[in-house]
Write an enzyme that holds these catalytic residues in place. Structure first.
Site, mmCIF file in Angstrom:
data_model
loop_
_atom_site.group_PDB
_atom_site.id
_atom_site.type_symbol
_atom_site.label_atom_id
_atom_site.label_comp_id
_atom_site.label_asym_id
_atom_site.label_seq_id
_atom_site.Cartn_x
_atom_site.Cartn_y
_atom_site.Cartn_z
ATOM 1 N N ASP A 23 0.840 -1.198 0.000
ATOM 2 C CA ASP A 23 0.000 0.000 0.000
ATOM 3 C C ASP A 23 0.877 1.251 0.000
ATOM 4 O O ASP A 23 1.610 1.500 0.964
ATOM 5 C CB ASP A 23 -0.905 -0.013 1.242
ATOM 6 N N ASP A 24 0.842 1.994 -1.093
ATOM 7 C CA ASP A 24 1.594 3.259 -1.201
ATOM 8 C C ASP A 24 3.104 3.048 -1.259
ATOM 9 O O ASP A 24 3.863 3.906 -0.786
ATOM 10 C CB ASP A 24 1.297 4.190 -0.024
ATOM 11 N N CYS A 59 -5.596 4.778 -3.677
ATOM 12 C CA CYS A 59 -5.779 3.376 -3.291
ATOM 13 C C CYS A 59 -6.963 2.686 -3.950
ATOM 14 O O CYS A 59 -6.803 1.731 -4.707
ATOM 15 C CB CYS A 59 -5.937 3.271 -1.778
ATOM 16 N N ASP A 311 -0.377 -0.473 -4.939
ATOM 17 C CA ASP A 311 -1.501 0.201 -5.593
ATOM 18 C C ASP A 311 -1.077 1.507 -6.253
ATOM 19 O O ASP A 311 -1.557 1.856 -7.335
ATOM 20 C CB ASP A 311 -2.674 0.422 -4.627
ATOM 21 N N ASN A 312 -0.198 2.257 -5.617
ATOM 22 C CA ASN A 312 0.287 3.519 -6.180
ATOM 23 C C ASN A 312 1.606 3.868 -5.525
ATOM 24 O O ASN A 312 1.994 3.268 -4.527
ATOM 25 C CB ASN A 312 -0.729 4.647 -5.976
#
Length: 570
Positions: A23-24, A59, A311-312
């Site tokens: 995540d991130d 997200c 996700d990013n």
């Protein structure tokens, strides 16, 4: 001779898939350099896709794109909370029975998942309805998703369970191993999704407890929280001091260009924030090691594809911005993707263009399931031969889009607000051996263009009045290149399926243009002077509202815009 048991034999008949989704996680801030187990098990035994991009740097929209194979403007999930995003929006758009786990189950696979699925998937709505397509699941739920030491998980159709006092990633690691064992016991090929929250910010959102997912102003952000055993690692490590880190000159456009330089207090805080991210990723790294150890014990490693991505991306201090994502700069959209598995080249890197729209098609192709006609991406080549061919033939563009706000996930210092509104834009990347361009149109219709060949930090917006545009870019006159990019983005802003994969063919149905270089041919000059269209927003909105997005490629009858009587263009 060692005889395999029947379970192992059956699991070897079709490949298994393990999908690890952090995540991130950044690529450009060097987070992978601090993950030795990822390096040992994945980088050294798989292929790293150095030009992999998310298409929406946020997200929930990004995760829906991953599991649907569609860009956010085609899922209409464009934010993290209702009314424009989150799990309720995913359900209302009819996607709960039209995404990857459902398709895998239809092809005979068991499907397992633990960790974060989507934002606004909460202790109030997890059963309204249950997320479809999972043989067994153990989801993180809001409002505790991002609370590292107070997480709540919800298994199958059981009530949620609190794990207060335990580190969320450590809990997840146990659950992932348990689901892996469960998958093996079922004696069927399987997909296992593992989605830790690391290294996302630690968040407490008190309004979420009452189902008020839209009250973003009450969200309390703080740096990610590492496990106690990692809390003192990397003392003295700082955010990489690249040319675009807290520069003395403003860059970009819109709200970004108005940001002040960060004070030393803010820079020091952001260095601490960076170290906390690296420390938190150590639990993720250990979890990766435990998964590979279990696969080796089960003798499944040779028949399992392991996909590692996020996700990013993330920025900390670049362009004077506080810790967050949601922009189209490289730090936010160019992200890790490493794939290991049967036939995948080991210790290899590739520069072919891949995006999150390609992951669902890739997984379906790996398991032999039929691909869907409405995918906005195409499968990723995973053999030495197919990768070599893709280097010559694969498309060179990336579609990037965002709606709504941009957040500040750090401290509110230097008069930097918690949220920047009007962060709605359409953008693209065009990358080849000859050129490397980033073009964006904001919802206030400001534009920016960066030449990453000469300006890798994207510090010079060549379309801003304060900058001097070059006479030539990408080997062609500057204005000529801009007109081609305008037309390309005009197609991509509302493309569907094949148009998203081959947008130049929407402009040139004769099939004689597949790249910016070919579109720049002088024989098309009159065509683009006459037919070129620009992206023009009518207004800024927090989500995807069609009548705010200006003219549309199909809606206004602009397809085709090629005159077949102009035979010299064919």
């Amino acid at each position: 001779m060692v005889l395999e048991d029947s379970k192992t034999t059956q699991l070897r008949q079709q490949p298994n898939i393990i999908f690890i989704l952090t995540d991130d996680q950044d690529l450009h801030l060097n987070s992978l350099e601090y993950m030795p187990f990822v390096d040992q098990h994945l980088t050294k035994h798989g292929t790293s896709f150095k030009r992999h991009f998310c298409t929406t740097a946020l997200c929930c929209p990004s995760r829906v794109t991953i599991f649907s194979g569609k860009l956010s403007h085609n899922t209409n999930v464009t934010n993290v909370v209702p009314p424009y995003g989150g799990y309720p929006k995913f359900v209302s758009q009819g996607l709960n029975d039209k995404y990857l786990p459902v398709w895998l189950q239809n092809h005979g696979y068991n499907t397992y998942y633990t960790g974060k699925l989507f934002n606004a998937h909460s202790v109030q709505n997890y059963h309204s309805p249950y997320a479809a397509g999972w043989t067994s699941s153990d989801f993180l739920l809001d409002p505790f998703t991002y609370s590292y030491m107070n997480s709540t998980y919800q298994r199958n159709q059981d009530p949620p369970v609190s794990y207060e006092g335990r580190h969320s990633v450590d809990v997840l690691a146990e659950k992932a191993l348990g689901l892996l064992d469960e998958a093996v016991e079922a004696e069927k090929p399987f997909f296992l999704g593992i989605a830790p929250i690391g290294p996302h910010a630690n968040i407490w959102a008190p309004g979420f407890k009452d189902g008020n997912h839209s009250d973003l102003t009450e969200v309390d952000f703080s740096p990610p929280v590492p496990a106690e055993r990692h809390a003192k690692l990397f003392e003295g490590v700082k955010v990489p001091r690249t040319a675009n880190f807290n520069p003395d000159k403003p860059s970009g456009a819109s709200w970004i260009r108005k940001l002040p330089m960060q004070s030393q207090e803010t820079v020091d805080y952001n260095d601490h924030y960076y170290r906390q991210r690296l420390r938190t990723l150590q639990s993720v790294d250990e979890m990766v090691d435990s998964i590979f150890s279990r696969l080796e014990d089960l003798k499944l490693l040779d028949n399992t594809y392991i996909i590692y991505t996020t996700d990013n991306g993330y920025h900390i201090g670049q362009h004077r911005m506080q810790p967050a994502k949601q922009c189209s700069f490289e730090e936010d959209i160019n992200i890790p993707l490493i794939i290991r598995g049967p036939g995948v080249p080991e210790s290899s890197e590739t520069d072919i263009i891949t995006t999150h729209t390609d992951l669902a098609p890739t997984i379906l192709e790996l398991v032999g399931a039929p691909l869907r006609d409405d995918f906005d991406g195409l499968s990723i080549p995973l053999t030495e031969e197919s990768l070599a061919q893709a280097a010559e033939t694969r498309h060179e563009h990336v579609t990037v889009e965002h709606w709504g706000f941009a957040s500040n996930e750090g401290q509110v210092l230097d008069s930097y607000p918690r949220l920047h509104m009007n962060n709605t834009y359409k953008a693209l990347r065009v990358i080849s051996t000859e050129y490397d361009l980033h073009y964006q149109v904001w919802c206030n219709n400001e534009r920016e263009l960066h030449d990453l060949k000469t300006d890798p930090g994207q510090m010079v917006n060549l379309l801003h009045p304060d900058e001097v545009a070059p006479e030539m870019i990408a080997g062609a006159p500057f204005e000529k290149v801009v007109s081609r990019l305008d037309s390309l983005l005009f197609v991509l802003k509302s493309c569907k399926a094949e148009e998203c994969i081959c947008p130049w063919q929407a402009l040139h149905p004769a099939g004689n243009v597949d790249s910016l270089r070919e579109a720049l041919s002088p024989r098309f000059d009159a065509f683009y002077e006459d037919k070129s269209r620009k992206v023009d927003f009518d207004r800024c909105e927090m989500g995807f509202i069609l009548d705010a997005e200006g003219p549309q490629f199909e809606k206004d009858g602009l397809l085709p815009i090629f005159d077949p009587n102009w035979h010299e263009w064919t």
